[in-house]
Motif scaffolding. Structure first.
Motif, mmCIF file in Angstrom:
data_model
loop_
_atom_site.group_PDB
_atom_site.id
_atom_site.type_symbol
_atom_site.label_atom_id
_atom_site.label_comp_id
_atom_site.label_asym_id
_atom_site.label_seq_id
_atom_site.Cartn_x
_atom_site.Cartn_y
_atom_site.Cartn_z
ATOM 1 N N GLY A 29 -0.357 -24.303 44.614
ATOM 2 C CA GLY A 29 -0.013 -23.439 45.740
ATOM 3 C C GLY A 29 1.466 -23.142 45.893
ATOM 4 O O GLY A 29 1.903 -22.743 46.973
ATOM 5 N N LYS A 30 2.225 -23.297 44.826
ATOM 6 C CA LYS A 30 3.673 -23.074 44.898
ATOM 7 C C LYS A 30 4.028 -21.685 45.428
ATOM 8 O O LYS A 30 4.873 -21.548 46.304
ATOM 9 C CB LYS A 30 4.316 -23.254 43.516
ATOM 10 N N SER A 31 3.397 -20.657 44.876
ATOM 11 C CA SER A 31 3.735 -19.283 45.264
ATOM 12 C C SER A 31 3.320 -18.993 46.694
ATOM 13 O O SER A 31 4.080 -18.395 47.463
ATOM 14 C CB SER A 31 3.068 -18.281 44.315
ATOM 15 N N THR A 32 2.149 -19.420 47.075
ATOM 16 C CA THR A 32 1.649 -19.161 48.432
ATOM 17 C C THR A 32 2.509 -19.880 49.464
ATOM 18 O O THR A 32 2.971 -19.279 50.445
ATOM 19 C CB THR A 32 0.182 -19.606 48.553
ATOM 20 N N VAL A 33 2.728 -21.161 49.261
ATOM 21 C CA VAL A 33 3.531 -21.946 50.215
ATOM 22 C C VAL A 33 4.990 -21.510 50.160
ATOM 23 O O VAL A 33 5.643 -21.374 51.204
ATOM 24 C CB VAL A 33 3.380 -23.457 49.943
ATOM 25 N N GLY A 34 5.511 -21.279 48.962
ATOM 26 C CA GLY A 34 6.905 -20.857 48.829
ATOM 27 C C GLY A 34 7.188 -19.545 49.533
ATOM 28 O O GLY A 34 8.207 -19.395 50.218
ATOM 29 N N SER A 35 6.276 -18.596 49.395
ATOM 30 C CA SER A 35 6.433 -17.306 50.058
ATOM 31 C C SER A 35 6.429 -17.477 51.578
ATOM 32 O O SER A 35 7.244 -16.873 52.290
ATOM 33 C CB SER A 35 5.308 -16.373 49.614
ATOM 34 N N ALA A 36 5.530 -18.300 52.079
ATOM 35 C CA ALA A 36 5.462 -18.558 53.522
ATOM 36 C C ALA A 36 6.718 -19.281 54.014
ATOM 37 O O ALA A 36 7.220 -18.998 55.110
ATOM 38 C CB ALA A 36 4.214 -19.367 53.857
ATOM 39 N N LEU A 37 7.242 -20.204 53.217
ATOM 40 C CA LEU A 37 8.487 -20.898 53.579
ATOM 41 C C LEU A 37 9.651 -19.922 53.647
ATOM 42 O O LEU A 37 10.453 -19.967 54.589
ATOM 43 C CB LEU A 37 8.807 -21.969 52.535
ATOM 44 N N ALA A 38 9.741 -19.043 52.649
ATOM 45 C CA ALA A 38 10.831 -18.061 52.628
ATOM 46 C C ALA A 38 10.758 -17.162 53.849
ATOM 47 O O ALA A 38 11.789 -16.842 54.460
ATOM 48 C CB ALA A 38 10.770 -17.239 51.341
ATOM 49 N N GLU A 39 9.550 -16.775 54.205
ATOM 50 C CA GLU A 39 9.387 -15.940 55.393
ATOM 51 C C GLU A 39 9.862 -16.689 56.631
ATOM 52 O O GLU A 39 10.601 -16.151 57.452
ATOM 53 C CB GLU A 39 7.924 -15.522 55.546
ATOM 54 N N ARG A 40 9.464 -17.938 56.759
ATOM 55 C CA ARG A 40 9.873 -18.733 57.929
ATOM 56 C C ARG A 40 11.391 -18.943 57.951
ATOM 57 O O ARG A 40 12.007 -18.938 59.014
ATOM 58 C CB ARG A 40 9.155 -20.072 57.930
ATOM 59 N N MET A 41 11.982 -19.140 56.771
ATOM 60 C CA MET A 41 13.427 -19.366 56.683
ATOM 61 C C MET A 41 14.224 -18.066 56.752
ATOM 62 O O MET A 41 15.452 -18.096 56.880
ATOM 63 C CB MET A 41 13.753 -20.112 55.383
ATOM 64 N N GLY A 42 13.540 -16.935 56.620
ATOM 65 C CA GLY A 42 14.224 -15.646 56.633
ATOM 66 C C GLY A 42 15.083 -15.427 55.409
ATOM 67 O O GLY A 42 16.200 -14.906 55.503
ATOM 68 N N CYS A 43 14.553 -15.851 54.247
ATOM 69 C CA CYS A 43 15.331 -15.722 53.021
ATOM 70 C C CYS A 43 14.476 -15.160 51.891
ATOM 71 O O CYS A 43 13.274 -14.950 52.038
ATOM 72 C CB CYS A 43 15.946 -17.060 52.630
ATOM 73 N N GLU A 44 15.097 -14.959 50.758
ATOM 74 C CA GLU A 44 14.424 -14.390 49.596
ATOM 75 C C GLU A 44 13.500 -15.417 48.940
ATOM 76 O O GLU A 44 13.788 -16.618 48.938
ATOM 77 C CB GLU A 44 15.479 -13.941 48.580
ATOM 78 N N PHE A 45 12.411 -14.926 48.373
ATOM 79 C CA PHE A 45 11.472 -15.752 47.624
ATOM 80 C C PHE A 45 11.487 -15.304 46.173
ATOM 81 O O PHE A 45 11.431 -14.106 45.872
ATOM 82 C CB PHE A 45 10.050 -15.610 48.182
ATOM 83 N N LEU A 46 11.584 -16.270 45.262
ATOM 84 C CA LEU A 46 11.499 -16.008 43.822
ATOM 85 C C LEU A 46 10.362 -16.826 43.243
ATOM 86 O O LEU A 46 10.170 -17.980 43.621
ATOM 87 C CB LEU A 46 12.796 -16.414 43.110
#
Length: 171
Positions: A29-46
């Motif tokens: 779930g790296k991509s799913t969780v990472g994308s959600a984290l980036a959204e919460r942090m207000g930053c870019e997701f790679l």
């Protein structure tokens, strides 16, 4: 597996740097969780998968695990990308301590969260998705996975929002 990894993790508290790597084996779930984290942090997701050279993708698609030699140039490229950004979340397997150290050599203030998922769930997820990484490579990834004091382990069970909250809460 989740309990085994969780048992080796220490609670490192909720502080996170502005550069975070969500790591773990394929299907965790790296991509799913990472994308959600980036959204919460207000930053870019790679997503590190987007940076694999074609030969690495072909190798994995054919059921052959990558070697360290295959990964070093990819990790170097990821380090360059991380260093370009002040705030970023990267989804990347980063299975071995040496891989994480390679990324840290480019960006010192880098935190790693390893997602833990039971093996049967990993297999189920991998078999259901359309991805270049086949379920047949799960064993090689689990063999390479090194979890130590340099990472925070979070169990990826339940809704994504709950997992993100656990990452921020440090549990």
């Amino acid at each position: 597996m989740a309990a085994e990894i969780q048992g080796r993790a220490e609670d490192r508290g909720p502080s996170l740097s502005d550069r975070l790597v969500v790591a773990g084996v394929s299907g965790c779930g790296k991509s799913t969780v990472g994308s959600a984290l980036a959204e919460r942090m207000g930053c870019e997701f790679l997503d590190a998968d987007d940076f694999h050279p074609p030969e690495n993708r072909r190798k994995m698609e054919s059921g052959m695990p990558l070697t360290d030699a295959d990964r070093w140039p990819w990790l170097e490229k990821l380090g360059v990308e991380l260093a370009k950004r002040d705030r970023v979340v990267l989804a990347c397997s980063a299975l071995k301590r040496g891989y994480r150290d390679r990324l840290r050599s480019a960006v010192a203030d880098l935190d790693f969260v390893v997602l833990s998922v039971p093996r049967t769930e990993l297999e189920h997820r991998m078999e259901r998705r359309d991805h270049f990484m086949p379920a047949s490579l799960l064993d090689s990834q689990l063999t390479d996975l090194e979890v130590g004091e340099d990472v925070r382990v979070i169990e990826n069970v339940g809704p994504v929002g709950d997992v993100v909250a656990r990452i921020f809460d440090g549990r």
